[in-house]
Design a protein around this motif. Structure first.
Motif, short mmCIF file in Angstrom:
data_model
loop_
_atom_site.label_atom_id
_atom_site.label_comp_id
_atom_site.label_asym_id
_atom_site.label_seq_id
_atom_site.Cartn_x
_atom_site.Cartn_y
_atom_site.Cartn_z
N TYR A 96 8.28 -1.38 3.88
CA TYR A 96 6.99 -1.00 3.29
C TYR A 96 6.97 -1.35 1.80
CZ TYR A 96 3.06 1.73 1.63
OH TYR A 96 1.89 2.11 1.02
N GLN A 97 8.06 -1.06 1.09
CA GLN A 97 8.11 -1.34 -0.34
C GLN A 97 8.00 -2.84 -0.61
OE1 GLN A 97 7.99 0.90 -2.99
NE2 GLN A 97 7.47 -1.06 -3.93
N SER A 99 6.57 -5.00 1.31
CA SER A 99 5.17 -5.36 1.62
C SER A 99 4.26 -5.06 0.44
CB SER A 99 4.68 -4.60 2.86
OG SER A 99 5.43 -4.95 3.98
N GLN A 100 4.46 -3.92 -0.16
CA GLN A 100 3.66 -3.54 -1.33
C GLN A 100 3.94 -4.48 -2.50
OE1 GLN A 100 1.26 -0.79 -1.35
NE2 GLN A 100 1.64 -1.52 0.72
N ASP A 101 5.21 -4.80 -2.72
CA ASP A 101 5.59 -5.70 -3.82
C ASP A 101 4.94 -7.08 -3.68
OD1 ASP A 101 7.16 -3.62 -4.78
OD2 ASP A 101 9.06 -4.52 -4.12
N HIS A 103 2.16 -7.59 -1.93
CA HIS A 103 0.73 -7.39 -1.66
C HIS A 103 0.35 -7.95 -0.29
CE1 HIS A 103 0.35 -6.05 -5.78
NE2 HIS A 103 0.98 -7.15 -6.14
N ARG A 104 1.20 -7.67 0.68
CA ARG A 104 0.99 -8.13 2.05
C ARG A 104 1.03 -6.93 2.99
NH1 ARG A 104 3.18 -13.58 1.79
NH2 ARG A 104 2.37 -14.40 -0.15
N ASP A 105 0.87 -7.19 4.27
CA ASP A 105 0.82 -6.12 5.26
C ASP A 105 2.05 -6.13 6.16
OD1 ASP A 105 -1.71 -5.06 4.55
OD2 ASP A 105 -2.69 -6.69 5.64
#
Length: 123
Positions: A96-97, A99-101, A103-105
């Motif tokens: 999850y982190q 993905s956030q870094d 900017h994706r899903d």
């Protein structure tokens, strides 16, 4: 709602050609687990640059090495990557982190999970 089409068990050339044909028709083109294992990220790295509409999902079904696999997958052009929900919570948190870094899903694959395992993920 989004329309997703999966491509599995085709040659690399067929996979790429079919993905390009699906691009204007569907919202998400999934490159299935078998294709990822057969060809690897390197063979699919430039596919996203040829898309005009659809997002690309690499169904990597991450079990461990989540941060490494997700960084590699996003660098290869994936918009969306998958992680197995039955894995340790730390794997889910790491993916999850990342993905956030980027900017994706990410999608959490709930295969073989029971309702009582899924409920905590929904919080």
């Amino acid at each position: 709602m989004k329309l997703q089409a999966a491509i599995d068990r085709r040659s690399l050339q067929e996979t790429i050609e079919l993905a390009k044909k699906l691009d204007p028709i569907v919202d998400i083109v999934e490159i299935g687990t078998s294709a990822i294992k057969d060809f690897g990220f390197a063979a699919l790295k430039n596919l996203k640059s040829e898309f005009h509409h659809a997002e690309i999902l690499f169904d990597i079904k991450t079990n461990d090495e989540g941060d490494y696999e997700f960084k590699s997958g996003y660098k290869a052009g994936a918009d969306i990557l998958t992680v197995m929900g039955a894995m340790d919570l730390s794997t889910l948190e790491k993916t999850y982190q990342v993905s956030q870094d980027f900017h994706r899903d990410m999608f959490i694959d709930l295969m073989a999970m029971k309702n009582q395992q899924i409920a905590p993920l929904m919080k």
